[in-house]
Motif scaffolding. Structure first.
Motif, PDB file in Angstrom:
ATOM      1  N   GLU A 152       0.752  -1.322  -0.068  1.00 46.24           N
ATOM      2  CA  GLU A 152       0.090   0.051   0.147  1.00 46.24           C
ATOM      3  C   GLU A 152       1.029   1.320   0.083  1.00 46.24           C
ATOM      4  O   GLU A 152       0.703   2.033  -0.822  1.00 46.24           O
ATOM      5  CB  GLU A 152      -0.840  -0.043   1.011  1.00 46.24           C
ATOM      6  N   SER A 153       1.920   1.167   0.810  1.00 47.09           N
ATOM      7  CA  SER A 153       2.693   2.373   0.872  1.00 47.09           C
ATOM      8  C   SER A 153       3.385   2.623  -0.502  1.00 47.09           C
ATOM      9  O   SER A 153       3.510   3.905  -0.888  1.00 47.09           O
ATOM     10  CB  SER A 153       3.898   2.125   1.976  1.00 47.09           C
ATOM     11  N   ALA A 154       3.999   1.669  -1.363  1.00 48.25           N
ATOM     12  CA  ALA A 154       4.627   1.723  -2.409  1.00 48.25           C
ATOM     13  C   ALA A 154       3.701   2.422  -3.379  1.00 48.25           C
ATOM     14  O   ALA A 154       3.909   3.243  -4.367  1.00 48.25           O
ATOM     15  CB  ALA A 154       5.203   0.496  -2.863  1.00 48.25           C
ATOM     16  N   ILE A 155       2.355   1.941  -3.611  1.00 50.37           N
ATOM     17  CA  ILE A 155       1.550   2.467  -4.417  1.00 50.37           C
ATOM     18  C   ILE A 155       1.127   4.003  -3.938  1.00 50.37           C
ATOM     19  O   ILE A 155       1.201   4.519  -4.827  1.00 50.37           O
ATOM     20  CB  ILE A 155       0.151   1.686  -4.348  1.00 50.37           C
ATOM     21  N   ARG A 156       0.981   4.212  -2.924  1.00 55.63           N
ATOM     22  CA  ARG A 156       0.778   5.726  -2.520  1.00 55.63           C
ATOM     23  C   ARG A 156       1.715   6.467  -2.818  1.00 55.63           C
ATOM     24  O   ARG A 156       1.694   7.800  -3.395  1.00 55.63           O
ATOM     25  CB  ARG A 156       0.489   5.710  -1.137  1.00 55.63           C
ATOM     26  N   ASN A 163      -8.878   4.779  -1.950  1.00 51.77           N
ATOM     27  CA  ASN A 163      -9.213   3.583  -1.448  1.00 51.77           C
ATOM     28  C   ASN A 163      -8.825   2.452  -2.352  1.00 51.77           C
ATOM     29  O   ASN A 163      -8.967   2.375  -3.489  1.00 51.77           O
ATOM     30  CB  ASN A 163     -10.809   3.436  -1.315  1.00 51.77           C
ATOM     31  N   LEU A 164      -7.979   1.551  -1.857  1.00 51.91           N
ATOM     32  CA  LEU A 164      -7.457   0.447  -2.561  1.00 51.91           C
ATOM     33  C   LEU A 164      -8.339  -0.422  -3.177  1.00 51.91           C
ATOM     34  O   LEU A 164      -9.678  -0.568  -2.589  1.00 51.91           O
ATOM     35  CB  LEU A 164      -6.377  -0.550  -1.615  1.00 51.91           C
ATOM     36  N   PRO A 165      -8.230  -1.151  -4.181  1.00 52.08           N
ATOM     37  CA  PRO A 165      -9.366  -2.106  -4.734  1.00 52.08           C
ATOM     38  C   PRO A 165      -9.637  -3.135  -3.841  1.00 52.08           C
ATOM     39  O   PRO A 165      -9.026  -3.516  -2.800  1.00 52.08           O
ATOM     40  CB  PRO A 165      -8.580  -2.624  -5.922  1.00 52.08           C
ATOM     41  N   VAL A 218      -1.410   1.779 -11.961  1.00 50.79           N
ATOM     42  CA  VAL A 218       0.101   2.042 -11.396  1.00 50.79           C
ATOM     43  C   VAL A 218       0.729   0.583 -12.120  1.00 50.79           C
ATOM     44  O   VAL A 218       0.024  -0.345 -12.497  1.00 50.79           O
ATOM     45  CB  VAL A 218       0.104   1.411  -9.966  1.00 50.79           C
ATOM     46  N   THR A 219       1.816   1.054 -12.855  1.00 53.81           N
ATOM     47  CA  THR A 219       2.624   0.075 -13.541  1.00 53.81           C
ATOM     48  C   THR A 219       4.131   0.367 -13.409  1.00 53.81           C
ATOM     49  O   THR A 219       4.562   1.584 -13.109  1.00 53.81           O
ATOM     50  CB  THR A 219       2.141   0.186 -15.035  1.00 53.81           C
TER      51      THR A 219
END
Length: 164
Positions: free
Chosen positions: A6-10, A25-27, A55-56
């Motif tokens: 989650e942290s890396a995504i944000r 909000n995450l999926p 995100v890719t």
């Protein structure tokens, strides 16, 4: 795709404010995602349906963009082709998603858009089994080419958001 926290995504978002990132909000089912069969992570925000996220990996690190979905979908629209997966057999809706450009161009109101499967099913679409044909006798080669094309077109879209 490499599994992300989650942290890396944000931290990956290049065109979103801190408040937009903190509000995302995450999926649903995030903990159970099949990362090995994802070429990008894309989802619509369950609490803010006009927001989408993609995100890719790009240049060895995750890069995320905040997308805006259209206000509503108009029933009876002609079928359009997703610019990322280019699946001609998909019955899924395709939306014009719009992303603010990264940096000062985005703060100045500049955007880029592309057609993407409404619910981000591109990774599944390119992995659907294709029948062997005289032109393409090896379905695995066709699938590998479709996966490579999806990854390339996704990276090109993110580069447009970056202004490259």
């Amino acid at each position: 795709m490499e599994q992300l926290t989650e942290s890396a995504i944000r931290k990956s978002f290049i065109n979103a404010t801190r408040s937009e990132v903190s509000a995302l909000n995450l999926p649903a089912g995030f903990a159970e995602l099949d990362w090995d069969n994802l070429d990008y992570l894309g989802w619509r925000d369950p609490k803010m349906p006009q927001r989408g996220y993609l995100v890719t990996p790009l240049a060895g690190r995750p890069v995320g963009v905040l997308l805006r979905a259209p206000e509503t979908s108009t029933p009876g629209n002609k079928r359009v082709l997703c610019a990322l997966c280019q699946d001609v057999h998909s019955e899924e809706d395709v939306y014009l998603y719009v992303a603010r450009r990264a940096g000062q161009p985005g703060r100045d109101g500049n955007t880029v858009g592309t057609l993407i499967c409404a619910d981000f099913f591109c990774s599944a679409n390119v992995r659907l089994q294709v029948p062997a044909t005289p032109i393409h006798p090896d379905p695995e080669v066709v699938t590998a080419g479709r996966i490579a094309g999806l990854r390339q077109r996704t990276a090109l879209f993110l580069q447009r958001v970056l202004g490259k």
